[in-house]
Design a protein around this motif. Sequence first.
Motif, PDB file in Angstrom:
ATOM      1  N   TYR A   1      15.009  56.046  40.772  1.00  0.00           N
ATOM      2  CA  TYR A   1      14.846  55.945  42.213  1.00  0.00           C
ATOM      3  C   TYR A   1      15.766  56.943  42.896  1.00  0.00           C
TER       4      TYR A   1
ATOM      5  N   PHE B   1      10.937  55.130  44.726  1.00  0.00           N
ATOM      6  CA  PHE B   1      10.534  55.228  43.329  1.00  0.00           C
ATOM      7  C   PHE B   1      10.145  56.644  42.971  1.00  0.00           C
TER       8      PHE B   1
ATOM      9  N   GLN C   1       8.617  56.015  36.191  1.00  0.00           N
ATOM     10  CA  GLN C   1       8.988  55.001  35.205  1.00  0.00           C
ATOM     11  C   GLN C   1       8.615  55.477  33.808  1.00  0.00           C
TER      12      GLN C   1
ATOM     13  N   TYR D   1       8.208  54.247  29.718  1.00  0.00           N
ATOM     14  CA  TYR D   1       8.064  53.166  28.736  1.00  0.00           C
ATOM     15  C   TYR D   1       7.453  53.757  27.493  1.00  0.00           C
TER      16      TYR D   1
ATOM     17  N   ARG E   1       4.831  56.300  32.797  1.00  0.00           N
ATOM     18  CA  ARG E   1       3.777  55.317  33.047  1.00  0.00           C
ATOM     19  C   ARG E   1       3.327  55.332  34.508  1.00  0.00           C
ATOM     20  N   GLN E   2       4.271  55.574  35.383  1.00  0.00           N
ATOM     21  CA  GLN E   2       3.953  55.584  36.803  1.00  0.00           C
ATOM     22  C   GLN E   2       4.770  56.661  37.468  1.00  0.00           C
TER      23      GLN E   2
ATOM     24  N   THR F   1      14.502  47.472  32.584  1.00  0.00           N
ATOM     25  CA  THR F   1      13.964  46.129  32.408  1.00  0.00           C
ATOM     26  C   THR F   1      13.338  46.042  31.027  1.00  0.00           C
TER      27      THR F   1
END
Lengths: 114, 114
Positions: free
Chosen positions: A35, A45, A48, A50, A55-56, A94
Amino acid sequence: DAGVTQSPTHLIKTRGQQVTLRCSPKSGHDTVSWYQQALGQGPQFIFQYYEEEERQRGNFPDRFSGHQFPNYSSELNVNALLLGDSALYLCASTFLPTGANVLTFGAGSRLTVL
Amino acid sequence: QQQVKQSPQSLIVQKGGISIINCAYENTAFDYFPWYQQFPGKGPALLIAIRPDVSEKKEGRFTISFNKSAKQFSLHIMDSQPGDSATYFCAATARNFGNEKLTFGTGTRLTIIP
């Protein structure tokens, strides 16, 4: 239990330069998000990661890129720095498979572009 | 449609009083609404969160009130203490696997005076 660790804590760059910021997620976490927090604003944002894949992605130009390593740590790279890139860059982690929405944030890397 | 609007921008409350921060959203796909607390030099930390199937959630002195029809939610801090002085961010997300993107409000700087 160490939380999210980020490095460096502060750095100063000049316009046009490139910067790499680093993040180690909290133990047991496998997903890392980045962020950007401009002064006096809420975090925005960037992207992300993973399973070592993006992913995003938020509304940021291609000058912002990232990487996730097999140990889940991550890097944020910003090329061709602009004055407007000056901000606090936050890493959050997370554990995705549990479906938890609790993000743990690091203290951030404060980037100043002169 | 992705915005989360937060007010007030700053708030001064006397010790022992009630602090109230309000947020509104547009995206009806949002289904998870956390509040984050941020102290100077630190990253945001999750304070309390709510899902839209309940109208209120209380944890200690902190309460979230949620109005789904109005697309508004608020944070109430009862018996406010000087240690509560911080910046508070509301946020929202639409949960699904691989989506941990939070949309943040612009923040409220809370100052509790003796």
